[in-house]
Design an enzyme around this catalytic site. Structure first.
Site, PDB file in Angstrom:
ATOM      1  CG  ASN A   1     -13.330  -4.373  -5.671  1.00 28.37           C
ATOM      2  OD1 ASN A   1     -12.821  -5.385  -6.132  1.00 28.37           O
ATOM      3  ND2 ASN A   1     -12.671  -3.217  -5.628  1.00 28.37           N
TER       4      ASN A   1
ATOM      5  NE  ARG B   1      -4.896  -4.610  -5.055  1.00 30.52           N
ATOM      6  CZ  ARG B   1      -5.480  -4.978  -6.190  1.00 30.52           C
ATOM      7  NH1 ARG B   1      -5.352  -4.228  -7.286  1.00 30.52           N
ATOM      8  NH2 ARG B   1      -6.250  -6.063  -6.250  1.00 30.52           N
ATOM      9  CG  ASP B   2      -9.328  -3.702  -6.775  1.00 28.41           C
ATOM     10  OD1 ASP B   2      -9.185  -2.758  -7.563  1.00 28.41           O
ATOM     11  OD2 ASP B   2      -9.915  -4.745  -7.084  1.00 28.41           O
TER      12      ASP B   2
ATOM     13  CG  HIS C   1     -14.412  -5.459 -10.253  1.00 31.90           C
ATOM     14  ND1 HIS C   1     -13.943  -4.175 -10.127  1.00 31.90           N
ATOM     15  CD2 HIS C   1     -13.379  -6.262  -9.898  1.00 31.90           C
ATOM     16  CE1 HIS C   1     -12.677  -4.200  -9.712  1.00 31.90           C
ATOM     17  NE2 HIS C   1     -12.323  -5.462  -9.567  1.00 31.90           N
TER      18      HIS C   1
ATOM     19  CB  CYS D   1      -8.417  -2.714 -13.159  1.00 27.08           C
ATOM     20  SG  CYS D   1      -6.819  -3.045 -13.940  1.00 27.08           S
TER      21      CYS D   1
ATOM     22  CG  HIS E   1     -11.086  -9.562  -7.271  1.00 26.39           C
ATOM     23  ND1 HIS E   1     -10.565  -8.868  -6.208  1.00 26.39           N
ATOM     24  CD2 HIS E   1     -11.327  -8.627  -8.238  1.00 26.39           C
ATOM     25  CE1 HIS E   1     -10.492  -7.575  -6.501  1.00 26.39           C
ATOM     26  NE2 HIS E   1     -10.945  -7.409  -7.735  1.00 26.39           N
TER      27      HIS E   1
END
Length: 313
Positions: free
Chosen positions: A256, A17-18, A211, A247, A209
């Site tokens: 990430n 996903r990300d 980055h 994002c 979460h």
């Protein structure tokens, strides 16, 4: 940390996903299914696989329902779907998605740019998402985006994030996640925000979460692990194979932290990791290479085989 009391850390794989949503190349559903299958083969068991958003806004996430229908189902795997509003939740519970992850930015500017509503309105939608998910027998988590800093408003005042955390904990979600969406956080913030949540009796679960925009993502993950040790709790840490991610609505939000690098850090530090307790580093590197070729994008994580360095230091 070797010799300290051991506590489980859960790795949550967000690559499907990300890891994909900010790439120039949108992968077809069949390739995304193949990615999930490879990640399952590595031993990863909680995977964020889809985003139930408008395909015209995030074309890389188109076909969420088709993807969920094609994934292999196994009793030990959890598939997570990201949702941004009630409509996303209603779509998600009609699929084989086991867990819904609702995003609520802590600043109004980012909330409006990302989801078209301010933080207060999204907290109300999150309440409905929790209800929709629980009524359908699904687990629901709430992620507080830009909790460590916002690309539009800068530093988030303590009074602001404390207020949003307090209201989020009242939603009855199964887990609260603190997201450093643009990679500006540092370990002292992890300690401050994480302790605030971990010490609240309403916090059923805590996830982070991170980055790695400014190369602090791994330091933050280590700080979160130390927090768990000190509080006697378990934490979940998001990571993405190959370090892919970002994002599309957050300027300068790079990848990430990489799953393979995070697993290496934790294992060498003597920390129990649920799921891939001994993630095969060469196999993980091969999955990262495979994904890199399909995205025509460079791997951010480790590509050096682990060799004989497989256990605690």
């Amino acid at each position: 940390m070797t010799g300290a009391p051991r506590t489980p850390v859960e790795l949550v794989e967000v690559g499907p996903r990300d890891g994909l949503q900010n790439e120039d190349r949108a992968l077809p559903v069949e390739t995304r299914v193949a990615l999930v299958e490879r990640l399952l083969d590595l031993g990863l068991r909680r995977l964020e696989v889809a985003s139930f958003v408008r395909p015209d806004r995030v074309p890389q996430m188109a076909g969420a329902e088709e993807l969920l229908a094609a994934l292999p189902y196994r009793s030990d795997a959890t598939y997570v779907g990201l949702v941004l509003n009630r409509r996303g939740a209603e779509r998600a519970v009609l699929t084989g998605c086991h867990e819904l992850n609702m995003v609520v930015p802590v600043t109004d500017t980012f909330a409006v740019r990302n989801q078209g509503a301010d933080t207060a309105a999204l907290l109300e939608q999150a309440r409905d998402v929790v209800r929709i998910g629980h009524e359908a027998g699904r687990t629901v988590s709430v992620t507080l985006a830009v909790a460590f800093g916002c690309p539009f408003e800068g530093d988030v005042p303590a009074a602001r994030w404390r207020d949003v955390v307090d209201r989020a904990l009242d939603l009855g979600a199964d887990e609260l996640a603190l997201a450093d969406t643009v990679g500006v956080g540092v370990p002292t913030q992890v300690e401050e925000l994480g302790s605030h949540v971990a010490q609240d009796a309403r916090a059923a679960g805590l996830r982070f979460h991170f980055h790695n925009t400014r190369n602090t993502g791994y330091a933050n993950a280590w700080a979160a692990t130390g927090l768990a040790l000190r509080e006697g709790a378990s934490v979940a840490l998001d990571a993405s194979i190959g370090g892919f991610g970002g994002c599309p609505f957050a300027p300068a939000a790079t990848g990430n932290i990489a799953t393979e690098d995070l697993a290496w850090l934790l294992r060498r530090g003597g920390v129990d990791v649920t799921g891939p307790a001994r993630l095969d580093q060469p196999a993980a590197a091969e999955v990262a290479r495979w994904l890199s070729e399909r995205l025509d994008s460079p791997v951010q994580g480790l590509l050096v085989p682990a060799g004989d360095f497989g256990g605690p230091a």
